[in-house]
Design a protein around this motif. Structure first.
Motif, PDB file in Angstrom:
ATOM      1  N   HIS A 328      44.120  44.322  49.779  1.00  0.00           N
ATOM      2  CA  HIS A 328      44.481  44.884  48.473  1.00  0.00           C
ATOM      3  C   HIS A 328      45.947  44.656  48.110  1.00  0.00           C
ATOM      4  O   HIS A 328      46.555  45.465  47.405  1.00  0.00           O
ATOM      5  CB  HIS A 328      44.150  46.378  48.453  1.00  0.00           C
ATOM      6  N   VAL A 329      46.496  43.539  48.578  1.00  0.00           N
ATOM      7  CA  VAL A 329      47.871  43.199  48.235  1.00  0.00           C
ATOM      8  C   VAL A 329      47.928  41.911  47.420  1.00  0.00           C
ATOM      9  O   VAL A 329      48.553  41.846  46.359  1.00  0.00           O
ATOM     10  CB  VAL A 329      48.749  43.055  49.506  1.00  0.00           C
ATOM     11  N   PHE A 330      47.245  40.861  47.903  1.00  0.00           N
ATOM     12  CA  PHE A 330      47.253  39.565  47.239  1.00  0.00           C
ATOM     13  C   PHE A 330      45.898  39.262  46.600  1.00  0.00           C
ATOM     14  O   PHE A 330      44.853  39.664  47.135  1.00  0.00           O
ATOM     15  CB  PHE A 330      47.572  38.453  48.246  1.00  0.00           C
ATOM     16  N   ALA A 331      45.921  38.562  45.476  1.00  0.00           N
ATOM     17  CA  ALA A 331      44.663  38.102  44.863  1.00  0.00           C
ATOM     18  C   ALA A 331      43.958  37.138  45.809  1.00  0.00           C
ATOM     19  O   ALA A 331      42.733  37.179  45.973  1.00  0.00           O
ATOM     20  CB  ALA A 331      44.945  37.428  43.519  1.00  0.00           C
ATOM     21  N   GLU A 332      44.742  36.274  46.420  1.00  0.00           N
ATOM     22  CA  GLU A 332      44.216  35.372  47.448  1.00  0.00           C
ATOM     23  C   GLU A 332      45.059  35.555  48.695  1.00  0.00           C
ATOM     24  O   GLU A 332      46.275  35.399  48.664  1.00  0.00           O
ATOM     25  CB  GLU A 332      44.288  33.909  46.989  1.00  0.00           C
TER      26      GLU A 332
END
Length: 351
Positions: A328-332
């Motif tokens: 839940h930090v980076f989109a990828e």
């Protein structure tokens, strides 16, 4: 400069009124409400320290000794106001309406601990020092632009005044006359750094002068001194008269956190002459005829039951999903973190 900011006090260490003019503002409902909340958060604090020592929650920052400051400030707020705490202000959060189970969950490393009850405007505790002052200023500015009477309070310690965010927050609040209360709990130490090494200023209250912000210095172990000065600041903010800086001089009786050893940097005798704020309040209750043994016994029993129920509920939560750390930090997910996640999951599965 100390002379310019005398310490406001309503009751002395023996619980005697030193400002008789405030007596007419004190009634049984206020006294009993204050005692309930101070006893409740003290008992919560003691339980949390015990849970940490048993390995049932993580590292915990005690606030014992600061109950009058936290309860006195939080009780002066309105239901729709905003509260921006540090990591040591869960006493104020609980007084303002935070859920006790979720507060325990926060110190157990759970995301659920950051979620306030519906309708309560309580931000997650700020661990980075002084960032919450900017958040509080922004929230109160938004309320002003919307035309409401809602205000925001930012809690912070003496060490936060060495951060740029402190000065930026005060400057912005001063320029735009935001309805913000900057509530400092000066407990004498920024972790292990004593006040006199943290700054050359004799008080924190005087720092408001540069920003033309009304400032006051109060005895932070005197519930009434905190509460009445907070009420004045709240009224000014609601009436469009801008921010206030309050310095509540108090004392952290224990360690900075349960991972800290204060004997390494604080002389053993330091603070021994400071009267416990709850003892001081009880003395006042007895001096003025407010003390009721049955009331106190009922409060003690009620609080004990509430805390034990909250601990039981906290420990009944299902185990957290460890993948949440990564997802839940980076989109990828970057390759490096993806590799770490894969390695971690393999270890958990015993591979």
């Amino acid at each position: 400069m100390v002379e310019s900011f005398p310490m406001k006090k309503v009751i002395d260490d023996q619980g005697n009124l030193v400002m008789a003019s405030e007596r007419e503002l004190i009634d049984q409902d206020l006294v009993q409400t204050a005692y309930y909340h101070m006893y409740r958060i003290r008992t919560f604090d003691k339980k949390a320290k015990s849970l940490q020592r048993q390995g049932r929650i993580g590292t915990y920052p005690p606030f014992e000794g600061q109950e009058a400051a936290q309860v006195g400030s939080a009780l002066a707020l309105g239901e729709e106001d905003w509260l921006f705490p540090t990591y040591r202000d869960h006493g104020a959060m609980l007084t303002f309406g935070a859920n006790m189970t979720r507060t325990f969950l926060y110190w157990n490393g759970r995301l659920e601990g950051c979620v306030p009850p519906d309708g309560k405007r309580i931000f997650p505790a700020a661990v980075p020092i002084a960032t919450q002052l900017l958040h509080a200023t922004g929230a109160s500015w938004a309320e002003k632009r919307k035309g409401t009477k809602n205000i925001a309070i930012a809690y912070f310690g003496d060490g936060a005044t060495s951060e740029g965010d402190f000065h930026e927050g005060l400057n912005f609040a001063s320029v735009f006359q935001t309805p913000t209360i900057f509530f400092n709990q000066n407990n004498g130490y920024a972790i292990s750094v004593p006040f006199e090494r943290q700054m050359n200023s004799k008080t924190i209250a005087q720092k408001g002068i540069a920003y033309e912000i009304p400032s006051v210095r109060v005895d932070g172990n005197d519930f009434f001194a905190v509460y009445f000065e907070m009420q004045k600041a709240v009224n000014r903010a609601r009436n469009g008269e801008g921010p206030t800086l309050i310095e509540a001089v108090t004392w952290r009786t224990g360690a900075h956190t349960t991972a800290d050893d204060p004997t390494k940097y604080r002389p053993k005798e330091l603070g021994q002459d400071i009267v416990d704020p709850i003892v001081r309040f009880e003395r006042f209750m007895k001096n003025e005829g407010f003390w009721d043994e049955d009331f106190a016994a009922n409060i003690h029993q009620e609080v004990e039951k509430e805390i034990e129920a909250a601990v039981k509920e906290m420990e009944s939560y299902p185990k957290a999903n460890v993948e949440d750390i990564f997802d839940h930090v980076f989109a990828e997910l970057p390759n490096q973190l993806a590799s770490q996640k894969d390695t971690y999951l393999q270890l958990l599965r015993g591979k």
